[in-house]
Design an enzyme around this catalytic site. Structure first.
Site, PDB file in Angstrom:
ATOM      1  N   ASP A 193       0.934  -0.968  -0.026  1.00 32.69           N
ATOM      2  CA  ASP A 193       0.157   0.065  -0.332  1.00 32.69           C
ATOM      3  C   ASP A 193       1.263   1.075   0.074  1.00 32.69           C
ATOM      4  OD1 ASP A 193      -2.431  -1.350   0.541  1.00 32.69           O
ATOM      5  OD2 ASP A 193      -2.468  -1.494   2.446  1.00 32.69           O
ATOM      6  N   ASP A 239      -7.208  -1.292  -4.852  1.00 32.21           N
ATOM      7  CA  ASP A 239      -7.931  -1.528  -3.805  1.00 32.21           C
ATOM      8  C   ASP A 239      -8.702   0.342  -4.205  1.00 32.21           C
ATOM      9  OD1 ASP A 239      -7.133  -2.797  -1.731  1.00 32.21           O
ATOM     10  OD2 ASP A 239      -6.164  -1.407  -0.669  1.00 32.21           O
TER      11      ASP A 239
END
Length: 165
Positions: A118, A133
């Site tokens: 991330d 995402d």
């Protein structure tokens, strides 16, 4: 028409996974250590590299194998649903394609790295996310809007048939 729809989905999914993987590689190589911040817009938008062994918001941290199995079943489920659902409108096609693309992108990380990379942090929210995402989120919104519009259309059609207002 069906072949064209599947070809479009394959292109969107492939490009989505490719963009996700490339951005993850770039940000993993840019940051010397996880949790390092690069300010883009002070107090709002940062690049923050994080290796997430859980799901969204860090839930189920350390559950890589169950999450990989769940993701695989989810991807197959969406593809089976899509196979039996023959909608051709762009909201549906893009929605399904983005959802599958994002799920595959994060599944690749889980399988090959044991965590998901991330790197996007919007400080209005307290979590760090990635392009996969984002694809899933956009896909769910498009899919939901399509479903809502379909329901509205069906309600209007039903009212017209039974003589109601």
């Amino acid at each position: 028409m069906r072949k064209r729809k599947y070809f479009l989905k394959l292109i969107v999914i492939s490009v989505g996974v490719l963009v996700d993987i490339i951005t993850k590689i770039i940000f993993a190589n840019l940051f010397a250590t996880p949790r390092e911040d690069v300010t883009v817009i002070n107090n709002f938008f940062y690049f923050t590299y994080l290796e997430n062994t859980g799901a969204a918001y860090g839930m189920f941290s350390g559950s890589v194998v169950p999450l990989a199995i769940f993701s695989s079943v989810f991807i197959v489920g969406i593809l089976v649903y899509d196979y039996f659902n023959h909608e051709d409108n762009w909201l549906y096609v893009l929605g399904v394609s983005f959802i599958v693309s994002g799920a595959i992108g994060n599944l690749i990380d889980r399988i090959f790295l044991g965590y998901v990379r991330d790197f996007i942090s919007i400080r209005l929210f307290s979590f760090v996310f990635n392009i996969a995402d984002l694809w899933v989120t956009v896909g769910v919104v498009l899919f939901a809007v399509n479903l809502l519009l379909s329901l509205i259309k069906e309600c209007k059609k039903g009212k017209g048939q039974n003589g109601s207002k």
